[in-house]
Design an enzyme around this catalytic site. Structure first.
Site, PDB file in Angstrom:
ATOM      1  N   ASP A   1       0.861  -1.183   0.000  1.00  0.00           N
ATOM      2  CA  ASP A   1       0.000   0.000   0.000  1.00  0.00           C
ATOM      3  C   ASP A   1       0.899   1.234   0.000  1.00  0.00           C
ATOM      4  OD1 ASP A   1      -2.734   1.073   2.199  1.00  0.00           O
ATOM      5  OD2 ASP A   1      -1.586   2.136   0.670  1.00  0.00           O
ATOM      6  N   ILE A   2       0.787   2.040  -1.017  1.00  0.00           N
ATOM      7  CA  ILE A   2       1.693   3.190  -1.136  1.00  0.00           C
ATOM      8  C   ILE A   2       1.498   4.189   0.003  1.00  0.00           C
ATOM      9  CG2 ILE A   2       0.241   4.692  -2.592  1.00  0.00           C
ATOM     10  CD1 ILE A   2       2.969   5.038  -4.248  1.00  0.00           C
TER      11      ILE A   2
ATOM     12  N   ASN B   1      -5.952  13.074 -10.857  1.00  0.00           N
ATOM     13  CA  ASN B   1      -6.558  13.564 -12.106  1.00  0.00           C
ATOM     14  C   ASN B   1      -6.243  15.053 -12.200  1.00  0.00           C
ATOM     15  OD1 ASN B   1      -8.758  15.209 -10.877  1.00  0.00           O
ATOM     16  ND2 ASN B   1      -9.371  13.191 -10.117  1.00  0.00           N
TER      17      ASN B   1
ATOM     18  N   VAL C   1      -5.824   5.013  -5.959  1.00  0.00           N
ATOM     19  CA  VAL C   1      -4.689   5.442  -5.144  1.00  0.00           C
ATOM     20  C   VAL C   1      -4.877   6.895  -4.685  1.00  0.00           C
ATOM     21  CG1 VAL C   1      -2.935   6.408  -6.723  1.00  0.00           C
ATOM     22  CG2 VAL C   1      -2.267   4.732  -5.060  1.00  0.00           C
ATOM     23  N   ASP C   2      -5.518   7.688  -5.514  1.00  0.00           N
ATOM     24  CA  ASP C   2      -5.800   9.097  -5.170  1.00  0.00           C
ATOM     25  C   ASP C   2      -6.669   9.156  -3.905  1.00  0.00           C
ATOM     26  OD1 ASP C   2      -7.128  11.841  -7.258  1.00  0.00           O
ATOM     27  OD2 ASP C   2      -5.893  11.838  -5.449  1.00  0.00           O
TER      28      ASP C   2
ATOM     29  N   SER D   1      -1.743   5.161 -14.098  1.00  0.00           N
ATOM     30  CA  SER D   1      -2.662   4.995 -15.235  1.00  0.00           C
ATOM     31  C   SER D   1      -3.166   3.571 -15.446  1.00  0.00           C
ATOM     32  CB  SER D   1      -2.034   5.487 -16.556  1.00  0.00           C
ATOM     33  OG  SER D   1      -2.040   6.894 -16.616  1.00  0.00           O
ATOM     34  N   THR D   2      -2.707   2.610 -14.641  1.00  0.00           N
ATOM     35  CA  THR D   2      -3.079   1.206 -14.912  1.00  0.00           C
ATOM     36  C   THR D   2      -4.387   0.797 -14.230  1.00  0.00           C
ATOM     37  OG1 THR D   2      -1.847   0.323 -13.013  1.00  0.00           O
ATOM     38  CG2 THR D   2      -0.638   0.565 -15.104  1.00  0.00           C
ATOM     39  N   GLY D   3      -5.018   1.713 -13.549  1.00  0.00           N
ATOM     40  CA  GLY D   3      -6.314   1.398 -12.920  1.00  0.00           C
ATOM     41  C   GLY D   3      -7.446   2.014 -13.709  1.00  0.00           C
TER      42      GLY D   3
ATOM     43  N   TYR E   1      -7.591   4.540 -15.398  1.00  0.00           N
ATOM     44  CA  TYR E   1      -7.211   5.105 -16.707  1.00  0.00           C
ATOM     45  C   TYR E   1      -6.912   4.035 -17.749  1.00  0.00           C
ATOM     46  CZ  TYR E   1      -7.294   9.979 -15.104  1.00  0.00           C
ATOM     47  OH  TYR E   1      -7.692  11.212 -14.648  1.00  0.00           O
TER      48      TYR E   1
HETATM   49  N1  APR Z   1      -1.261   1.545  -3.082  1.00  0.00           N
HETATM   50  C1  APR Z   1      -0.628   1.247  -4.237  1.00  0.00           C
HETATM   51  N2  APR Z   1      -1.270   1.098  -5.410  1.00  0.00           N
HETATM   52  C2  APR Z   1      -2.621   1.248  -5.398  1.00  0.00           C
HETATM   53  C3  APR Z   1      -3.349   1.560  -4.226  1.00  0.00           C
HETATM   54  C4  APR Z   1      -2.610   1.706  -3.031  1.00  0.00           C
HETATM   55  N3  APR Z   1      -3.209   2.002  -1.875  1.00  0.00           N
HETATM   56  N4  APR Z   1      -4.682   1.641  -4.560  1.00  0.00           N
HETATM   57  C5  APR Z   1      -4.755   1.384  -5.879  1.00  0.00           C
HETATM   58  N5  APR Z   1      -3.523   1.138  -6.381  1.00  0.00           N
HETATM   59  C6  APR Z   1      -3.140   0.792  -7.750  1.00  0.00           C
HETATM   60  C7  APR Z   1      -4.200   0.228  -8.638  1.00  0.00           C
HETATM   61  O1  APR Z   1      -4.336  -1.168  -8.430  1.00  0.00           O
HETATM   62  C8  APR Z   1      -3.600   0.535 -10.011  1.00  0.00           C
HETATM   63  O2  APR Z   1      -2.675  -0.487 -10.353  1.00  0.00           O
HETATM   64  O3  APR Z   1      -2.749   2.007  -8.366  1.00  0.00           O
HETATM   65  C9  APR Z   1      -2.798   1.821  -9.775  1.00  0.00           C
HETATM   66  C10 APR Z   1      -3.409   3.060 -10.404  1.00  0.00           C
HETATM   67  O4  APR Z   1      -4.827   2.947 -10.355  1.00  0.00           O
HETATM   68  P1  APR Z   1      -5.765   4.241 -10.088  1.00  0.00           P
HETATM   69  O5  APR Z   1      -5.641   4.630  -8.685  1.00  0.00           O
HETATM   70  O6  APR Z   1      -7.101   3.888 -10.642  1.00  0.00           O
HETATM   71  O7  APR Z   1      -5.082   5.413 -10.957  1.00  0.00           O
HETATM   72  P2  APR Z   1      -5.138   5.686 -12.517  1.00  0.00           P
HETATM   73  O8  APR Z   1      -5.353   4.441 -13.315  1.00  0.00           O
HETATM   74  O9  APR Z   1      -3.916   6.519 -12.788  1.00  0.00           O
HETATM   75  O10 APR Z   1      -6.462   6.579 -12.680  1.00  0.00           O
HETATM   76  C11 APR Z   1      -6.438   7.871 -12.129  1.00  0.00           C
HETATM   77  O11 APR Z   1      -8.451   7.486 -10.926  1.00  0.00           O
HETATM   78  O12 APR Z   1      -8.602   7.642  -8.652  1.00  0.00           O
HETATM   79  C12 APR Z   1      -8.839   8.325  -9.815  1.00  0.00           C
HETATM   80  O13 APR Z   1      -8.568  10.627  -9.241  1.00  0.00           O
HETATM   81  C13 APR Z   1      -7.988   9.549  -9.935  1.00  0.00           C
HETATM   82  O14 APR Z   1      -9.167  10.315 -11.855  1.00  0.00           O
HETATM   83  C14 APR Z   1      -7.969   9.720 -11.421  1.00  0.00           C
HETATM   84  C15 APR Z   1      -7.879   8.304 -11.940  1.00  0.00           C
END
Ligand code: APR
Length: 191
Positions: A22-23, A36, A45-46, A129-131, A133
């Site tokens: 967990d970051i 975003n 993660v945001d 971006s792998t979630g 996005y």
């Molecule tokens: N620690 C580490 N990695 C995490 C955590 C955590 N606590 N929670 C989620 N992740 C991973 C996800 O599994 C994914 O592999 O972070 C990666 C990025 O996923 P997202 O958080 O969905 O970010 P992203 O794909 O860049 O999309 C960004 O999502 O949350 C919104 O506000 C954000 O609009 C923006 C978009």
């Protein structure tokens, strides 16, 4: 028989490592937030970073005027164990748009530049971006690792760059990508 999975290497004077976790719990100088462009929080993660940092984080990001895709902005970490948060905005994945890989690379590069500008020594990245996005992690991992490799060729304050992967599949994909990178560059030493 060299394993196809690598977790920790040295690149010049720094260490690049991959871990699962967990970051928000990383005790490093800065964690990178996959934000975003509004910088006003979100899910994934945001959301986790804003929850862990507390409401002061939103108060700090609210006055930053947003962030361009591929750019990054720094705030304090408040209640996080990390001193700072580097908010970066990765691209939304589109398979037939060749600017997307460049924007993903830029998000990582600008985050590293910002860390070095503030003389930080340790930075932790999520898989940007792998979630939400939609960037396939198999395509994102080599881009992310190549940017870190290139950045660490230059002298800077950075001593540790860590990728914190959330869930087994992402870690294995990054480990394989790091293995491939070590095959391309003899100056990378496995630790
Ligand atoms: N620690 C580490 N990695 C995490 C955590 C955590 N606590 N929670 C989620 N992740 C991973 C996800 O599994 C994914 O592999 O972070 C990666 C990025 O996923 P997202 O958080 O969905 O970010 P992203 O794909 O860049 O999309 C960004 O999502 O949350 C919104 O506000 C954000 O609009 C923006 C978009």
């Amino acid at each position: 028989m060299t394993s196809e999975f690598v977790t920790r290497v040295s690149i010049q004077q720094a260490v690049l490592e991959l871990t699962e976790g967990d970051i928000t719990r990383q005790t490093v100088d800065a964690i990178v937030n996959a934000a975003n462009s509004s910088l006003l929080g979100g899910g994934g993660v945001d959301g986790a970073i804003h929850r862990a940092a507390g409401p002061q984080l939103l108060a700090a990001t609210r006055v930053l005027g947003g962030c361009q895709t591929g750019d990054a902005k720094l705030t304090p970490g408040f209640n996080l164990p990390a001193r700072y948060v580097i908010h970066t905005v990765g691209p939304v994945y589109h398979p037939d748009d060749e600017t997307i890989p460049q924007l993903l690379a830029s998000a990582h590069r600008r985050s590293l530049e910002l860390a070095a500008e503030h003389q930080l020594e340790s930075v932790a990245f999520p898989a940007i971006s792998t979630g939400a996005y939609g960037y396939p992690v198999e395509a994102a991992a080599p881009i992310a690792l190549k940017v870190v490799y290139s950045f660490l060729q230059r002298e800077s304050s950075l001593k540790l760059v860590r990728f914190v992967l959330f869930g087994g599949p992402a870690l294995a994909v990054f480990q394989r990508a790091l293995h491939d990178l070590t095959q391309q560059h003899t100056d990378i030493r496995r630790l």
